[in-house]
Design a protein around this motif. Structure first.
Motif: not given
Ligand SMILES: Nc1ncnc2c1ncn2[C@@H]1O[C@H](COP(=O)(O)OP(=O)(O)OP(=O)(O)O)[C@@H](O)[C@H]1O
Length: 670
Positions: A68-73, A330, A375, A378
């Motif tokens: 949830g730290c933000g890698k994917t998005t 993700s 999960r 987040r």
């Molecule tokens: N659809 C959404 N609605 C609201 N907030 C979101 C949404 N998608 C992502 N976020 C926010 O963006 C943050 C980062 O999500 P992201 O998927 O980039 O994390 P990540 O580091 O890739 O995590 P993971 O390894 O668990 O997939 C989430 O913790 C959440 O706060």
């Protein structure tokens, strides 16, 4: 067993240790902030410059960070903002599962302010929501990117490729890592990002620096987590984790504040049983309690059905999403505050001797359990209830064995050969598949005429490698030319690519639905039954009302129509006619046998068959069509191999072909 009540902290419960020392964002109504402020609050934001510097300097960047730290998005957006998507370049981000690819693409499109499919898009099997000219950030399943290497071996349109959730070690993630290492040698301008759990980061670093320079790869760690997740354990294992999961969710609803619930179970059967538990409980819901809305999430659902779980719950209601591990990584489902983790996962195991795959329920790994808990934290602080004791967590393996070590290698090997990897021994595997799996796959491909005696692909092998279906199905499509049954085989190929065509509920309604299904049932087997259902669907105007009254899923049927249209294009490309067999079921059956050449079996009675390869007896799947004891020869198709269908909870399918007095084994390879 001491009864543990959710809402009280069980002995042995602990704060997720890694979060304790960290500073985390103060809980707030995050969704009321502007998208830009939300982005800047993510823990990854303060690492933005460090990340962009590392990707400039190193060929491969391995990123580790809390869930949830933000890698994917965020990472793909940072790259786009700093010019990596200029001059027609595309930034790709792969996911092991299609629900992650589609839902994350939707979120990032909203963050970028683009319509989904324009600047930000996604591609999963049989579904492309992207624009060849305009899309700059493309989320896709790992299987789709691997398939693209067959058409463009240097993946030349991509400037950066991010392999997300690499620690899950899906078969296509492993294959992609091997191929991308090769591509980097030929095209050093390509940058790779490997996102992984902390535990595996150094093994990826070693892999990418072996026989290259130490400057090739680096690890970047991202501290910080969005919100804390409290973890609670049962004191003793639950004898029935499905019932326990429903009970825990029920108590959360009665005792805890607002927030939706996400339950992790192992597969569709568990999910259905849990839904039944809820339907028994729901009439007893006290008036003052929130209304509970149970929703299923598994790979058998269509993309639209999967995306329904992301819709916000109505006022005064609480969603309980009952999911397999497809929601594990993700995926962000807004509003989830509570996670209930059963502690088990269904994994595929493959027996190369019999060419049969089966699903085994095993304890999850530390990596999985951490992802599941993640999960809950987040969009607000959360709680994860693990339905097992803390001591069981300590005994979990760190990660699940890589899929490549327990899967049928036939399709991957065909595809590797098509990429020019003729010497499989020299391929730089992240983990090598077992020698027996490779040998059996090669043996099968040679017997099917897809690999020649020189070990190279034949022309037909090359063409089959390009088909977006499992090799057996592709081979049927090609053989339909000679057997003059292309039209029917095309339909069967499309119908076997969708799941849950028939909707058979439990109870009295189910008995009526079963009668409807029997209207389509063919004694030649389930493939012909599927063909009958499809033909009737198109004959009666493709209407949802008609599907409802005939126990068919309108969504599944509509998807089959769209898949059929796409497969037809492949057939046209390879000059395969789509002529009808005009009711000659024998030709059709011969064609089916030629496709499922590895899965012949002989009926031995009492719902048991003897698998021709390996000569072992096995029980028929319970959902197989009505049995004809006169059937002397059987064909069984494996749980499907394609990544998109599999989504890691592939169900052992009942769509077996039974050939009444069908051809003998000697005819299979003919
Ligand atoms: N659809 C959404 N609605 C609201 N907030 C979101 C949404 N998608 C992502 N976020 C926010 O963006 C943050 C980062 O999500 P992201 O998927 O980039 O994390 P990540 O580091 O890739 O995590 P993971 O390894 O668990 O997939 C989430 O913790 C959440 O706060």
């Amino acid at each position: 067993m001491q009864f543990w009540k959710p809402g009280t902290t069980a002995p042995g419960s602990s704060l997720d240790r890694e979060t304790e020392a960290e500073d985390y964002a103060v809980p707030s109504a995050i969704s009321s902030l502007s998208i830009q402020s939300q982005r800047e609050r993510l823990p990854i934001f303060k690492h933005r410059d460090k990340l962009l510097y590392a990707i400039e300097k190193y060929g491969v960047m391995i990123v580790v960070g809390q869930t949830g730290c933000g890698k994917t998005t965020q990472l793909p957006q940072y790259l786009m903002e700093s010019g990596w998507a200029e001059n027609g370049n595309v930034i790709a981000c792969t996911q092991p599962r299609r629900v992650a690819a589609t839902s994350v693409a939707g979120r990032v499109a909203a963050e970028v302010g683009s319509i989904l499919g324009d600047e930000v898009g996604y591609t999963i099997r049989f579904e492309d929501v992207s624009d060849k000219e305009r899309t700059r950030i493309l989320y896709m399943t790992d299987g789709m990117l691997f398939r693209e290497t067959l058409v463009d071996p240097l993946l030349s349109r991509y400037s950066v490729i991010m392999i997300d959730e690499a620690h899950e070690r899906s078969v296509y993630t492993d294959l992609l890592l091997g191929v991308l290492k090769k591509i980097r040698r030929k095209r050093p301008s390509l940058r790779l990002i490997v996102s992984s759990a902390t535990l595996d980061a150094t093994s990826f670093l070693d892999y990418f620096t072996a026989s290259t320079s130490p400057e090739e790869a680096t690890i970047v760690s991202l501290e910080g987590r969005m919100y804390p997740v409290e973890v609670a354990y049962l004191q003793e294992p639950a004898p029935d984790y499905v019932r326990k999961a429903a009970e825990v969710a029920w108590n959360i609803n009665l005792q805890q504040g607002p927030g939706d619930i996400l339950i992790f179970l192992t597969g569709r059967e568990d999910i259905e049983r849990c839904l039944e538990e809820f339907s028994d409980l729901l009439p007893t819901l006290p008036k003052h309690a929130s209304r509970l809305v149970p929703l299923a999430l598994h790979a058998g659902l269509s993309t639209d059905e999967q995306l329904r779980v992301f819709e916000p719950a109505d006022r005064g209601t609480r969603k309980v999403i009952i999911s397999t591990n497809i929601a594990e990584a993700s995926v962000t489902i807004e509003g989830i505050k509570f996670v209930v983790d059963c502690g088990f996962v269904k994994i595929r195991v493959y027996n190369p001797t019999t060419a049969l795959a089966s699903l085994a329920t095993v304890p999850t790994s530390v990596a999985s359990a951490t992802q599941r808990a993640g999960r809950a934290g987040r969009t607000s602080p959360g709680v994860c209830y693990r339905l097992y004791p803390a001591s069981a967590f300590d005994a979990l393996p760190l990660s699940t064995p890589p899929e490549i070590t327990r899967t049928d290698m036939t399709t991957p090997i065909l595809q590797l050969k098509s990429l020019g990897v003729d010497d499989l021994m020299k391929f730089e595997w992240v983990s090598a598949p077992p020698a027996e799996s490779v040998l059996r796959a090669l043996e099968g491909l040679v017997a099917a005429g897809m690999i020649g005696e020189d070990g190279r692909l034949t022309i037909i092998g090359e063409q089959i490698a390009e088909c977006p279906v499992e090799v057996g199905v592709a081979r049927m499509l090609f053989n339909s030319k000679e057997l003059k049954c292309g039209e029917e085989i095309l339909t069967i190929a499309a119908m076997t690519s969708v799941q849950d065509v028939f909707v058979i509920p439990d109870g009295a309604q189910g008995a009526l639905a079963e009668l409807e299904r029997r209207k389509f049932t063919a004694e030649e087997g389930d493939h012909i039954t599927l063909l009958n259902a499809y033909n009737a669907f198109t004959r009666y105007g493709r209407s949802s009302g008609w599907c409802k009254s005939h126990a068919l899923s309108f969504r599944a049927m509509s998807r089959a129509v769209s898949i059929r249209a796409q497969l037809k294009k492949y057939m046209q490309r390879f000059n395969l006619p789509t002529e009808s067999c005009e009711g000659d079921a024998k030709r059709l059956r011969q064609c089916l046998v030629s496709g499922y050449w590895r899965n012949g079996a002989r009926w031995v009675g009492r719902r048991h068959i003897s698998v021709c390869k390996g000569q072992s007896d096995t029980a028929c799947a319970p959902n197989i069509g009505p049995l004809h004891t006169k059937t002397s020869f059987w064909l069984g198709d494996l749980p499907r191999n394609g990544r998109d269908q599999k989504d890691s909870d592939s169900n052992y399918h009942g769509d077996r072909t039974r050939l009444v007095s069908g051809p003998r084994r000697s005819q299979i390879s003919g």
